[in-house]
Design a protein around this motif. Structure first.
Motif, PDB file in Angstrom:
ATOM      1  N   ILE A 251       0.841  -1.201   0.000  1.00 30.95           N
ATOM      2  CA  ILE A 251       0.000   0.000   0.000  1.00 30.95           C
ATOM      3  C   ILE A 251       0.874   1.247   0.000  1.00 30.95           C
ATOM      4  N   TYR A 252       1.917   1.231   0.810  1.00 31.77           N
ATOM      5  CA  TYR A 252       2.815   2.380   0.881  1.00 31.77           C
ATOM      6  C   TYR A 252       3.509   2.625  -0.457  1.00 31.77           C
ATOM      7  N   GLN A 253       3.890   1.579  -1.148  1.00 27.63           N
ATOM      8  CA  GLN A 253       4.579   1.741  -2.432  1.00 27.63           C
ATOM      9  C   GLN A 253       3.710   2.461  -3.454  1.00 27.63           C
ATOM     10  N   HIS A 254       2.403   2.291  -3.372  1.00 30.55           N
ATOM     11  CA  HIS A 254       1.502   2.951  -4.319  1.00 30.55           C
ATOM     12  C   HIS A 254       1.116   4.366  -3.878  1.00 30.55           C
ATOM     13  N   THR A 255       1.073   4.604  -2.576  1.00 26.62           N
ATOM     14  CA  THR A 255       0.533   5.868  -2.066  1.00 26.62           C
ATOM     15  C   THR A 255       1.582   6.797  -1.466  1.00 26.62           C
ATOM     16  N   SER A 256       2.766   6.257  -1.135  1.00 31.45           N
ATOM     17  CA  SER A 256       3.776   7.001  -0.367  1.00 31.45           C
ATOM     18  C   SER A 256       3.185   7.576   0.916  1.00 31.45           C
ATOM     19  N   GLY A 257       2.163   6.916   1.432  1.00 32.91           N
ATOM     20  CA  GLY A 257       1.562   7.322   2.694  1.00 32.91           C
ATOM     21  C   GLY A 257       0.595   8.483   2.617  1.00 32.91           C
ATOM     22  N   ILE A 327       6.786  13.640 -15.843  1.00 28.62           N
ATOM     23  CA  ILE A 327       6.218  12.289 -15.946  1.00 28.62           C
ATOM     24  C   ILE A 327       5.939  11.854 -17.385  1.00 28.62           C
ATOM     25  N   TYR A 328       5.844  12.799 -18.313  1.00 25.41           N
ATOM     26  CA  TYR A 328       5.505  12.440 -19.684  1.00 25.41           C
ATOM     27  C   TYR A 328       6.712  12.500 -20.614  1.00 25.41           C
ATOM     28  N   GLN A 329       7.680  13.337 -20.230  1.00 26.56           N
ATOM     29  CA  GLN A 329       8.854  13.491 -21.081  1.00 26.56           C
ATOM     30  C   GLN A 329      10.148  13.068 -20.385  1.00 26.56           C
ATOM     31  N   GLY A 330      10.045  12.654 -19.130  1.00 23.58           N
ATOM     32  CA  GLY A 330      11.206  12.143 -18.414  1.00 23.58           C
ATOM     33  C   GLY A 330      12.232  13.191 -18.023  1.00 23.58           C
ATOM     34  N   LYS A 331      11.832  14.444 -17.921  1.00 27.45           N
ATOM     35  CA  LYS A 331      12.768  15.497 -17.559  1.00 27.45           C
ATOM     36  C   LYS A 331      13.144  15.404 -16.081  1.00 27.45           C
ATOM     37  N   GLN A 332      14.373  15.776 -15.768  1.00 30.06           N
ATOM     38  CA  GLN A 332      14.821  15.862 -14.384  1.00 30.06           C
ATOM     39  C   GLN A 332      14.836  17.328 -13.965  1.00 30.06           C
ATOM     40  N   VAL A 333      14.203  17.600 -12.837  1.00 29.10           N
ATOM     41  CA  VAL A 333      14.102  18.973 -12.329  1.00 29.10           C
ATOM     42  C   VAL A 333      14.808  19.038 -10.985  1.00 29.10           C
ATOM     43  N   ILE A 334      15.779  19.940 -10.874  1.00 31.90           N
ATOM     44  CA  ILE A 334      16.497  20.131  -9.619  1.00 31.90           C
ATOM     45  C   ILE A 334      15.593  20.855  -8.635  1.00 31.90           C
ATOM     46  N   PHE A 335      15.558  20.367  -7.404  1.00 33.89           N
ATOM     47  CA  PHE A 335      14.691  20.972  -6.394  1.00 33.89           C
ATOM     48  C   PHE A 335      15.184  22.359  -6.002  1.00 33.89           C
ATOM     49  N   ASN A 362       3.544  10.380  -5.440  1.00 34.98           N
ATOM     50  CA  ASN A 362       3.236   8.965  -5.269  1.00 34.98           C
ATOM     51  C   ASN A 362       2.869   8.334  -6.605  1.00 34.98           C
ATOM     52  N   ARG A 363       2.858   7.029  -6.619  1.00 33.21           N
ATOM     53  CA  ARG A 363       2.663   6.284  -7.860  1.00 33.21           C
ATOM     54  C   ARG A 363       1.263   6.486  -8.440  1.00 33.21           C
ATOM     55  N   ILE A 364       0.255   6.594  -7.583  1.00 35.62           N
ATOM     56  CA  ILE A 364      -1.116   6.778  -8.071  1.00 35.62           C
ATOM     57  C   ILE A 364      -1.254   8.131  -8.762  1.00 35.62           C
ATOM     58  N   PHE A 365      -0.734   9.195  -8.160  1.00 29.04           N
ATOM     59  CA  PHE A 365      -0.769  10.499  -8.819  1.00 29.04           C
ATOM     60  C   PHE A 365      -0.045  10.443 -10.161  1.00 29.04           C
ATOM     61  N   GLU A 366       1.097   9.776 -10.171  1.00 30.63           N
ATOM     62  CA  GLU A 366       1.879   9.709 -11.396  1.00 30.63           C
ATOM     63  C   GLU A 366       1.098   9.018 -12.512  1.00 30.63           C
ATOM     64  N   MET A 367       0.462   7.887 -12.198  1.00 28.04           N
ATOM     65  CA  MET A 367      -0.306   7.167 -13.217  1.00 28.04           C
ATOM     66  C   MET A 367      -1.532   7.958 -13.653  1.00 28.04           C
ATOM     67  N   ARG A 368      -2.186   8.609 -12.697  1.00 24.61           N
ATOM     68  CA  ARG A 368      -3.386   9.382 -13.037  1.00 24.61           C
ATOM     69  C   ARG A 368      -3.038  10.537 -13.976  1.00 24.61           C
ATOM     70  N   MET A 369      -1.973  11.273 -13.659  1.00 21.68           N
ATOM     71  CA  MET A 369      -1.589  12.402 -14.503  1.00 21.68           C
ATOM     72  C   MET A 369      -1.024  11.940 -15.840  1.00 21.68           C
ATOM     73  N   LEU A 370      -0.304  10.820 -15.836  1.00 18.61           N
ATOM     74  CA  LEU A 370       0.198  10.278 -17.094  1.00 18.61           C
ATOM     75  C   LEU A 370      -0.966   9.909 -18.002  1.00 18.61           C
ATOM     76  N   ASN A 384     -12.212   4.367 -26.709  1.00 19.27           N
ATOM     77  CA  ASN A 384     -11.238   3.384 -27.131  1.00 19.27           C
ATOM     78  C   ASN A 384      -9.962   3.414 -26.300  1.00 19.27           C
ATOM     79  N   TYR A 385      -9.922   4.359 -25.351  1.00 21.10           N
ATOM     80  CA  TYR A 385      -8.686   4.546 -24.592  1.00 21.10           C
ATOM     81  C   TYR A 385      -8.579   3.559 -23.460  1.00 21.10           C
ATOM     82  N   LYS A 386      -7.418   3.002 -23.260  1.00 20.75           N
ATOM     83  CA  LYS A 386      -7.179   2.070 -22.158  1.00 20.75           C
ATOM     84  C   LYS A 386      -6.261   2.739 -21.145  1.00 20.75           C
ATOM     85  N   TRP A 387      -6.668   2.658 -19.899  1.00 19.66           N
ATOM     86  CA  TRP A 387      -5.911   3.298 -18.825  1.00 19.66           C
ATOM     87  C   TRP A 387      -4.594   2.612 -18.590  1.00 19.66           C
ATOM     88  N   CYS A 388      -3.580   3.423 -18.269  1.00 24.68           N
ATOM     89  CA  CYS A 388      -2.303   2.874 -17.822  1.00 24.68           C
ATOM     90  C   CYS A 388      -2.447   2.408 -16.392  1.00 24.68           C
TER      91      CYS A 388
END
Length: 389
Positions: A251-257, A327-335, A362-370, A384-388
């Motif tokens: 559960i934690y791996q998907h939600t990061s708490g 999340i869509y283009q794989g860019k790295q952003v420095i904090f 968290n992983r759920i946000f990432e998949m939802r936004m992707l 016709n769209y299938k969810w990731c």
């Protein structure tokens, strides 16, 4: 009736399965309230702010007189002007005192009656309100703490900003005038970003009337250990036979708490999946396979949390483009917390800092936004769209 996993509003320990807040409350009291801090508990939507605030109010009652106000219970007309705001505020205090025995016992009756009488004698203004509150703080049997929930609901109104400015003035002059020992606000926006809610397009958004607020650097997401303890509590009642540590970690791996997402997965596992023939056995529900199925259902659902996410991404286009790039283009952003889009993403709970880089929280946000970004760029229809995920 046994307890259940709650995803709507405040969680109550006697009614809901929830993570223990005892350690959190003790630390907030010791590090912030006891030291007389003015601070804002600002986190993303459905992050447990109200639950934490209400449990903190109960926790503080042994040592403090606590005035707890929920601005959701004030209507738009109550913020129309200074007079109506002060009257609504005083009427709220009257009701609060009638219902709260602990507050009633520590409040000086004469000082409180003089304060309330303002609304009956035409002497209505913020300055008079605060002089009356100052006397209440001075004469009460316990040191006073003010707690206000849902400040976002009030931040659209000029009178509320004037109210904050008056709080700031009394705090700065606390050596010579009695005032609240500590003030705690709760909302999504922190104090310095209140003007972003009012005027999201403005560049100069940080000139808050309350810039003396202390930073609330406090972790409110759940750890896998805390999720484990909550599931152990559940298992005592339900006897599913699950492998509690591994389920908690999954559960934690998907939600990061993230509190709401954690409770939502548990709610689906407890209430919805057992109705599916493929998950008729309880120990199969509470497994990695069951959690993956619950996440799929969440990604297909429409919830206020996801609706708020879309709204904020539409409002703050720089934040949207940065998230899209990550999340869509794989860019790295420095904090860098001084970059507006980064500070907004963290404030809303969409982003986090890890090893000096900005990541989706968290992983759920990432998949939802992707899924959202793929849909925007896809030439095929939604049917016709299938969810990731």
């Amino acid at each position: 009736m046994r307890r259940y996993f709650n995803t709507e509003g405040r969680c109550i320990p006697e009614e809901h399965y929830m993570v223990s807040l005892d350690d959190r409350l003790a630390k907030i009291k010791r590090l912030y309230v006891d030291r007389g801090k003015y601070f804002v508990i600002n986190r993303g939507r459905q992050y447990g702010k109200t639950t934490t605030l209400m449990e903190l109010a109960k926790y503080l009652q042994a040592d403090y007189g606590v005035i707890f106000i929920d601005f959701q219970l004030l209507g738009e007309e109550d913020f129309a002007d200074e007079e109506r705001f002060v009257i609504a505020f005083l009427e709220y205090l009257e009701e609060l005192l009638a219902e709260n025995k602990a507050l009633r016992e520590c409040m000086d009756e004469e000082a409180f009656c003089n304060l309330i009488s303002l609304k009956d004698h035409g002497r209505i203004s913020l300055s008079r309100l605060f002089r009356g509150l100052s006397r209440v703080c001075r004469e009460s049997g316990k040191t006073m703490v003010l707690m206000i929930d849902e400040v976002d609901n009030a931040s659209n109104y000029r009178v509320f900003l004037d109210f904050l400015a008056m709080l700031r003035g009394y705090y700065l002059d606390r050596g010579s005038r009695a005032t609240f020992h500590s003030v705690i606000l709760a909302g999504v926006y922190d104090i310095k970003n209140l003007k972003l809610k009012l005027y999201p397009e403005e560049e100069h958004q940080y000139n808050s009337p309350w810039n003396i607020a202390a930073d609330f650097n406090f972790e409110m997401s759940f750890t896998s250990v805390q999720i484990t303890a909550m599931l152990e509590d559940y298992e005592v009642d339900c006897h599913t036979g699950m492998d509690i540590p591994s389920v908690a970690e999954e559960i934690y791996q998907h939600t990061s708490g993230y509190p709401y997402l954690t409770s939502l997965i548990c709610k689906i596992l407890d209430e919805k999946l057992p109705e599916d023939r493929d998950f008729s056995e309880r120990n199969r529900v509470w497994s990695r396979e069951g959690i993956v199925e619950a996440v799929k259902l969440i990604l297909k659902s429409s919830t206020p949390l996801f609706e708020s996410m879309v709204k904020q991404l539409d409002t703050f286009r720089d934040l949207r483009e940065m998230v899209r790039g990550i999340i869509y283009q794989g860019k790295q952003v420095i904090f860098n917390p001084d970059i507006r889009s980064i500070s907004l993403g963290i404030m809303f709970g969409f982003l986090k800092e890890e090893s000096g880089k900005v990541l989706v929280s968290n992983r759920i946000f990432e998949m939802r936004m992707l899924n959202m970004f793929i849909m925007e760029d896809s030439p095929v229809s939604q049917t016709n769209y299938k969810w990731c995920g």
